[in-house]
Write a protein that holds these residues in place. Structure first.
Motif, short mmCIF file in Angstrom:
data_model
loop_
_atom_site.label_atom_id
_atom_site.label_comp_id
_atom_site.label_asym_id
_atom_site.label_seq_id
_atom_site.Cartn_x
_atom_site.Cartn_y
_atom_site.Cartn_z
N LEU A 194 -3.74 0.45 -2.98
CA LEU A 194 -3.25 -0.91 -2.76
C LEU A 194 -2.82 -1.50 -4.09
CD1 LEU A 194 -4.90 -0.31 -0.15
CD2 LEU A 194 -5.56 -2.71 -0.14
N SER A 235 0.83 -1.20 0.00
CA SER A 235 0.00 0.00 0.00
C SER A 235 0.87 1.25 0.00
CB SER A 235 -0.92 0.01 1.22
OG SER A 235 -1.76 -1.12 1.22
N LEU A 257 -10.56 -1.94 4.37
CA LEU A 257 -9.92 -2.40 3.14
C LEU A 257 -10.66 -3.62 2.60
CD1 LEU A 257 -6.17 -2.05 4.17
CD2 LEU A 257 -7.69 -0.34 3.14
#
Length: 433
Positions: free
Chosen positions: A368, A358, A413
């Motif tokens: 990412l 990332s 995420l």
């Protein structure tokens, strides 16, 4: 207290976050290292003008500014937020330091403030938890360092050094290290305050890292040299300088999981791979022709801003000020991928148990990347200024960012590759059953 601090937390979305994968993170626990340190001989001590573009472009800009992918916004800081770390024991607490001369320890799940670290004289640029998360250290630019006990919210130790460059806890003992503008490296037992200093080369100690064995530290300096220090004896085991060293100030360094290799980055535009046992440079990496993006100085080199090792594959990542993320094969030292960003990269971090790396950027986005393919996996926005620091939890389910917009944000995420992978498993299970 003014009214702006009455309701500092903004929650975004009401969806329940479900963790799909249970990643096992087995961290080394060398309990004997703390005992080893008992023998140390300590001494006392602005947007472009778009008028001609019409209302349509303004709407687009407004929509982009309003995009916020975060789950939670922490807005207690009244100035830029410079640093953020998660507590290593549970990853449930974050500590942020800012331009308002304060650090806050707060809960990642709801943003509740658990500890307000006050009494600093300048911007808090370093804030880190001890190995067991019981203590937090905050350091400001002027050199004031304070240590707080999280449970009781009390300040248990403070010390003042020269202008502070970095602050680092020992990996398994209540021992704190710091590097300063005059080149000194300090080490203290906390809370007793017993102190040891490492001889200064008379230039900034710009970056430092305690190796996983807990017995050595690697320090990079403004003159381009790298030193490997023996923490017990107090002497430098290796000095990498001259042609072997960097030709400019060190900006960053990282070590691999067992500490056998260190990767260093410099304003000279290169990254170097160093064997910590022999002190030999075993690799050098650079991206040709790069210049710092947006730089007014034509001669300014393409500085390396962040480096890191992948834990599961022989890959390294090097982030440059021109916005290039370079992925290299560690065994062949061949460049595998160039992942281009729209603005300079500030920091990178590999996930603990995958090949995803990332990055945070001067354009305010968190991205990412899959290092195997070089493709971007996902992008997260929400900040209205540059992201200055970020960290990811062990399970790689959450990222916490610090920004020049006076805010810290928590992002969930959601990885498409994870969803696809586990959907396939579920479909296969249904077919079998």
């Amino acid at each position: 207290m003014d009214n702006t601090e009455e309701n500092p937390i903004q929650l975004h979305g009401d969806e329940e976050i479900i963790e799909v994968i249970d990643l096992n993170d087995t961290e080394p626990g060398p309990n004997d290292l703390a005992d080893d340190l008992e023998d140390v001989d300590f001494e006392d001590a602005g947007n472009a003008d778009d008028d001609n573009e019409g209302w349509e472009t303004e709407d687009e800009m407004e929509a982009e500014a309003e995009q916020d992918d975060s789950e939670l916004t922490f807005s207690r800081h009244t100035g830029s937020v410079f640093c953020v770390t998660l507590d290593p024991a549970t990853n449930s607490m974050a500590v942020t330091g800012g331009e308002d001369d304060k650090a806050y320890v707060w809960r990642v799940s709801d943003g509740e403030v658990l500890l307000e670290c006050t009494g600093h004289k300048d911007s808090v640029t370093c804030a880190v938890f001890s190995h067991d998360s019981s203590l937090v250290a905050s350091g400001d630019m002027s050199g004031m360092i304070k240590v707080w006990k999280v449970e009781t919210k009390e300040e248990i130790w403070s010390f003042e050094v020269g202008d502070l460059e970095w602050l680092e806890w020992h990996p398994c003992a209540p021992v704190l290290l710091a590097g300063t503008n005059d080149g000194s490296v300090w080490m203290w037992k906390i809370p007793a305050g017993d102190c040891k200093t490492f001889q200064s080369p008379a230039c900034q100690a710009t970056s430092g890292k305690v190796l996983p064995d807990g017995k050595r530290a690697v320090v990079g300096y403004e003159d381009g040299t790298v030193r490997v220090w023996d923490l017990k004896q107090g002497n430098s085991i290796h000095v990498i300088k001259g042609q072997d060293g960097h030709q400019g100030a060190l900006t960053c360094l990282a070590c691999n999981k067992d500490g056998s290799l260190v990767l260093t980055g410099s304003v000279d535009g290169s990254a170097k791979l160093i064997n910590t046992t022999t002190g030999k440079v075993v690799g050098a990496f650079s991206v040709e022709g790069g210049k710092a993006k947006g730089s007014k100085d034509e001669e300014e080199s393409n500085s390396v801003e962040s480096v890191g090792f992948c834990n599961i594959l022989p890959l390294i990542a090097v982030a440059y000020l021109d916005g290039t993320l370079a992925i290299y094969d560690l065994s062949t030292q061949v460049l595998r991928h160039r992942c281009q960003h729209e603005a300079g990269i500030v920091h990178l971090q590999w996930e603990d148990s995958s090949s995803v790396v990332s990055t945070c950027c001067l354009d305010g986005a968190l991205r990412l990347w899959d290092a195997r393919s070089g493709n971007m996996v996902s992008e997260y926005r929400g900040h209205t200024a540059e992201i200055l620091d970020f960290t990811i939890n062990r399970e790689a389910t959450l990222a916490v960012t610090a920004s020049g917009d006076n805010q810290a944000k928590v992002f969930c995420l959601q990885r498409p590759d994870r969803i696809l992978k586990y959907s396939s498993v579920w479909i296969l299970s249904d077919l079998i059953l």
